[in-house]
Enzyme design. Structure first.
Site, PDB file in Angstrom:
ATOM      1  N   LYS A   1       1.012  -1.327  -0.021  1.00  0.00           N
ATOM      2  CA  LYS A   1      -0.016   0.342  -0.066  1.00  0.00           C
ATOM      3  C   LYS A   1       0.976   1.300  -0.031  1.00  0.00           C
ATOM      4  O   LYS A   1       1.328   1.510   0.978  1.00  0.00           O
ATOM      5  CB  LYS A   1      -0.895  -0.007   1.304  1.00  0.00           C
ATOM      6  CG  LYS A   1      -1.999   1.028   1.015  1.00  0.00           C
ATOM      7  CD  LYS A   1      -2.545   1.759   2.513  1.00  0.00           C
ATOM      8  CE  LYS A   1      -1.700   2.818   3.062  1.00  0.00           C
ATOM      9  NZ  LYS A   1      -1.492   4.020   2.251  1.00  0.00           N
TER      10      LYS A   1
ATOM     11  N   GLY B   1      -4.380   4.759   5.002  1.00  0.00           N
ATOM     12  CA  GLY B   1      -3.836   3.964   6.047  1.00  0.00           C
ATOM     13  C   GLY B   1      -5.011   3.073   6.988  1.00  0.00           C
ATOM     14  O   GLY B   1      -4.958   1.856   7.253  1.00  0.00           O
TER      15      GLY B   1
ATOM     16  N   CYS C   1      13.570  11.283   7.083  1.00  0.00           N
ATOM     17  CA  CYS C   1      13.578  10.530   8.300  1.00  0.00           C
ATOM     18  C   CYS C   1      14.966  10.744   8.757  1.00  0.00           C
ATOM     19  O   CYS C   1      15.191  11.003  10.308  1.00  0.00           O
ATOM     20  CB  CYS C   1      13.207   9.264   8.276  1.00  0.00           C
ATOM     21  SG  CYS C   1      14.261   8.221   7.023  1.00  0.00           S
TER      22      CYS C   1
ATOM     23  N   GLU D   1      10.583   1.076  10.055  1.00  0.00           N
ATOM     24  CA  GLU D   1      11.335   2.307   9.606  1.00  0.00           C
ATOM     25  C   GLU D   1      10.773   3.636   9.990  1.00  0.00           C
ATOM     26  O   GLU D   1       9.602   4.076   9.316  1.00  0.00           O
ATOM     27  CB  GLU D   1      11.916   2.152   8.401  1.00  0.00           C
ATOM     28  CG  GLU D   1      12.528   1.141   7.815  1.00  0.00           C
ATOM     29  CD  GLU D   1      13.982   1.059   8.311  1.00  0.00           C
ATOM     30  OE1 GLU D   1      14.680   2.366   8.940  1.00  0.00           O
ATOM     31  OE2 GLU D   1      14.564   0.076   8.185  1.00  0.00           O
TER      32      GLU D   1
ATOM     33  N   GLU E   1       9.872  15.482  15.721  1.00  0.00           N
ATOM     34  CA  GLU E   1      10.092  15.426  14.240  1.00  0.00           C
ATOM     35  C   GLU E   1       9.550  16.530  13.563  1.00  0.00           C
ATOM     36  O   GLU E   1       8.285  16.493  13.523  1.00  0.00           O
ATOM     37  CB  GLU E   1       9.704  14.108  13.696  1.00  0.00           C
ATOM     38  CG  GLU E   1      10.441  13.853  12.216  1.00  0.00           C
ATOM     39  CD  GLU E   1      10.076  12.586  11.819  1.00  0.00           C
ATOM     40  OE1 GLU E   1       9.116  11.906  11.861  1.00  0.00           O
ATOM     41  OE2 GLU E   1      11.016  11.801  11.087  1.00  0.00           O
TER      42      GLU E   1
HETATM   43  P1  NAD Z   1       2.303   8.143   8.286  1.00  0.00           P
HETATM   44  O1  NAD Z   1       2.801   7.339   9.413  1.00  0.00           O
HETATM   45  O2  NAD Z   1       1.302   9.051   8.125  1.00  0.00           O
HETATM   46  O3  NAD Z   1       1.830   7.271   6.992  1.00  0.00           O
HETATM   47  C1  NAD Z   1       2.807   6.172   6.367  1.00  0.00           C
HETATM   48  C2  NAD Z   1       1.935   5.129   5.677  1.00  0.00           C
HETATM   49  O4  NAD Z   1       1.370   4.515   6.753  1.00  0.00           O
HETATM   50  C3  NAD Z   1       0.833   5.884   4.799  1.00  0.00           C
HETATM   51  O5  NAD Z   1       0.805   4.822   3.598  1.00  0.00           O
HETATM   52  C4  NAD Z   1      -0.298   5.813   5.586  1.00  0.00           C
HETATM   53  O6  NAD Z   1      -1.640   5.701   4.563  1.00  0.00           O
HETATM   54  C5  NAD Z   1      -0.216   4.604   6.254  1.00  0.00           C
HETATM   55  N1  NAD Z   1      -0.802   4.514   7.726  1.00  0.00           N
HETATM   56  C6  NAD Z   1      -1.167   5.521   8.476  1.00  0.00           C
HETATM   57  N2  NAD Z   1      -1.835   5.102   9.552  1.00  0.00           N
HETATM   58  C7  NAD Z   1      -1.804   3.837   9.512  1.00  0.00           C
HETATM   59  C8  NAD Z   1      -2.598   2.742  10.229  1.00  0.00           C
HETATM   60  N3  NAD Z   1      -3.145   2.867  11.399  1.00  0.00           N
HETATM   61  N4  NAD Z   1      -2.603   1.253   9.642  1.00  0.00           N
HETATM   62  C9  NAD Z   1      -1.895   1.158   8.473  1.00  0.00           C
HETATM   63  N5  NAD Z   1      -1.142   1.821   7.769  1.00  0.00           N
HETATM   64  C10 NAD Z   1      -1.446   3.380   8.090  1.00  0.00           C
HETATM   65  O7  NAD Z   1       3.765   8.934   7.717  1.00  0.00           O
HETATM   66  P2  NAD Z   1       3.994   9.915   6.529  1.00  0.00           P
HETATM   67  O8  NAD Z   1       3.222  11.191   6.879  1.00  0.00           O
HETATM   68  O9  NAD Z   1       3.622   9.280   5.206  1.00  0.00           O
HETATM   69  O10 NAD Z   1       5.475   9.784   6.354  1.00  0.00           O
HETATM   70  C11 NAD Z   1       6.348  10.751   7.101  1.00  0.00           C
HETATM   71  C12 NAD Z   1       6.979   9.729   8.241  1.00  0.00           C
HETATM   72  O11 NAD Z   1       7.644   8.550   7.674  1.00  0.00           O
HETATM   73  C13 NAD Z   1       7.847  10.468   9.131  1.00  0.00           C
HETATM   74  O12 NAD Z   1       7.710  10.101  10.525  1.00  0.00           O
HETATM   75  C14 NAD Z   1       9.354   9.881   8.618  1.00  0.00           C
HETATM   76  O13 NAD Z   1      10.422  10.027   9.535  1.00  0.00           O
HETATM   77  C15 NAD Z   1       8.832   8.776   8.397  1.00  0.00           C
HETATM   78  N6  NAD Z   1       9.910   7.918   7.506  1.00  0.00           N
HETATM   79  C16 NAD Z   1      10.760   7.117   7.872  1.00  0.00           C
HETATM   80  C17 NAD Z   1      11.762   6.532   7.109  1.00  0.00           C
HETATM   81  C18 NAD Z   1      12.740   5.510   7.699  1.00  0.00           C
HETATM   82  O14 NAD Z   1      13.416   4.878   6.891  1.00  0.00           O
HETATM   83  N7  NAD Z   1      12.894   5.289   9.054  1.00  0.00           N
HETATM   84  C19 NAD Z   1      11.878   6.801   5.755  1.00  0.00           C
HETATM   85  C20 NAD Z   1      10.732   7.651   5.253  1.00  0.00           C
HETATM   86  C21 NAD Z   1       9.885   8.424   6.051  1.00  0.00           C
END
Ligand code: NAD
Length: 488
Positions: free
Chosen positions: A177, A210, A286, A252, A389
């Protein structure tokens, strides 16, 4: 070069069992051009029934896929890499718009790492030793089954491909997804998978939100492992749901990464390095070095260099080759980052440059999601901008009196993804590196390598991606006890 004429991209179907399949709902999510705020596409907001169909296809496909020889699987992976390579410019253009990443990074790591991921996963697969002898036991590594992958928007193609490439290399099949905020490149990946003639059902993509599609994947009884990239909040929710069915998770998550500048560091170089790292992908990383921890006596000099470096950065539409920093991904993200800048000011941090004023140039019309690159100084870990963050072009400078205090400040957040040290004495710098609680530490501006592990300590995650370490996340371990008289 395509720039303004890029066509509207509406993704209307999911990619399931090697075919485009109409979702069970009619709802869609818009995709915005970060530079202008105009709608440039859409993707389906699918439902649980679509996840069920994708998981069934993946489960069936896995039976055969896991039996293919490593070299047969590797050939498919390399074929996908070639198909992506042929569409490199198109992918770059999509990322420039949906994420706002500048041209250099859109054509660089945003798109080249995904191609490399398939090739590197193929290399590892072909050289990997799946069976090891430990005393009287044979220790075997086996695929886990159907993997569910859920990804963030900031590196929309890379986050999908690093999971897909290594999961399928290991003999699993996958249901992905992508982020609903930046889904467009995942559809190109699906087309590349079709062109590469990957067996049906090995890679499936279901578009949606999500809470609906994401959670349906996480809780599905036939999904044996979850691999997630996104916020720590969503990662905790996914981990808790996965625990209900005792499924393996690789997470991650977020970061608040420190750069410790030691008293003997070449100051200009160290500060410029920190600012440059922070601004990559417009601060939407991130692992960005968002905190700069410097000797108190050098604070005025650090502030001056940081201000001059930040003020020299060209902010503008990512579609223009001169822009070094583009817009943020969305209005939500812009509001979030501006909110943090307001919070920094109200919490008493010193605003060195930047702030919440709009960017003033003709092209950057008010609808693009721009934020001024901003530097705060005199930040402490109890301020929100020191510990949370932000995910935008905002640097927090913190000061220390001795190196023990520097380490304490660096380790003083809940995160532990990346950290960095700069100093002239390499032994001293390495000894600080050893004390930093982070999955990755950059010393004196060293380069990352995508064959080395990527991932975090503490609330930054569980598990590692990339290279052999990432590959092994997708393998189960079986100890086979064979009596001596039955062995060769
Ligand atoms: P997010 O957590 O809002 O969403 C990430 C994904 O999770 C999306 O596809 C979203 O639809 C899905 N999602 C959200 N709630 C969910 C749930 N309850 N169950 C299942 N899926 C769900 O994050 P974002 O705003 O898309 O991205 C930014 C974040 O990602 C930042 O915190 C960043 O640090 C992190 N990030 C981490 C890495 C790493 O490798 N550590 C890399 C890139 C981004």
């Amino acid at each position: 070069m395509i720039t303004s004429e890029l066509k509207q991209r509406d993704i209307t179907q999911n990619f399931i069992n090697g075919a485009w399949v109409t979702p069970s709902t009619e709802e869609t999510a818009p995709v915005f051009d970060s530079n202008t705020g105009s709608v440039i596409g859409s993707s389906p907001l699918s439902a649980e029934a679509d996840v069920d169909a994708a998981v069934s296809a993946a489960k069936l496909a896995q039976k055969e896929w896991r039996t293919l020889s490593p070299s047969a699987r590797a050939d498919y992976l390399r074929a996908i890499a070639r198909e992506l390579e042929a569409r490199h410019e198109e992918l770059s253009q999509l990322i420039m718009r949906e994420v706002g990443a500048n041209q250099e990074i859109s054509r660089g790591s945003q798109t080249l790492t995904p191609i490399a991921s398939f090739n590197i996963a193929a290399d590892i697969l072909e050289s990997y030793n799946f069976v090891e002898n430990i005393g009287d036991n044979l220790v075997m590594r086996e695929p886990i089954g159907v993997v569910g992958a859920i990804t963030a928007w900031n590196f929309p193609l890379h986050l999908v491909t690093v999971k897909a490439a290594f999961a399928i290399a290991a003999g699993n099949t996958i249901v992905i997804k992508p982020s609903e905020v930046a889904p467009l490149t995942a559809a190109v990946l699906a087309e590349a998978v079709q062109s590469a003639k990957l067996p049906n059902g090995v890679i499936n993509i279901v578009f949606g939100s999500g809470p609906d599609v994401g959670e349906a994947i996480v809780t599905h009884p036939d999904v044996a492992m979850l691999t997630f990239t996104g916020s720590t909040k969503a990662g905790m929710r996914i981990g808790a749901l996965a625990a209900q069915k005792v499924a393996k998770v690789a997470l991650e998550l977020g970061g608040k990464s420190p750069l410790v500048i030691l008293p003997d560091a070449p100051l200009q170089e160290a500060v410029e390095f920190g600012v440059g790292d922070l601004l990559l992908n417009n601060g939407q990383r991130c692992d960005g070095l968002t905190r700069m921890i410097v000797p108190k006596s050098l604070l005025p000099e650090v502030e001056r260099i940081a201000r001059e470096t930040m003020d020299a950065v060209l902010v503008g539409p990512s579609t223009e080759s001169t822009s070094e920093v583009g817009p943020l991904v969305s209005k939500t993200q812009q509001d979030r980052v501006l909110g943090y800048i307001d919070k920094g000011i109200s919490e008493g941090a010193k605003l060195v440059t930047g702030g919440t004023d709009p960017i003033e140039t003709a092209e950057q019309n008010s609808q693009g999601y721009f934020v001024r690159p901003t530097v705060f100084s005199e930040v402490t870990n109890d301020m929100a901008i020191g510990r949370e963050e932000i995910f935008g072009p905002v640097l927090s400078i913190q000061s220390y009196s001795n190196v023990d205090q520097a380490v304490e400040i660096a380790n003083g957040t809940e995160y532990g993804l990346h950290a960095a040290v700069f100093g002239s004495d390499i032994d001293a710098a390495l000894s600080i590196a050893a004390r930093l609680e982070a999955g990755m530490v950059t010393v004196n501006g060293g380069e990352s390598d995508i064959r080395a592990p990527f991932g975090g300590y503490k609330h930054s995650g569980i598990g590692r991606e990339f290279g052999r370490y990432g590959f092994e996340e997708f393998l189960e371990i079986k100890a086979v006890r064979v009596p001596k008289n039955f062995r060769n």
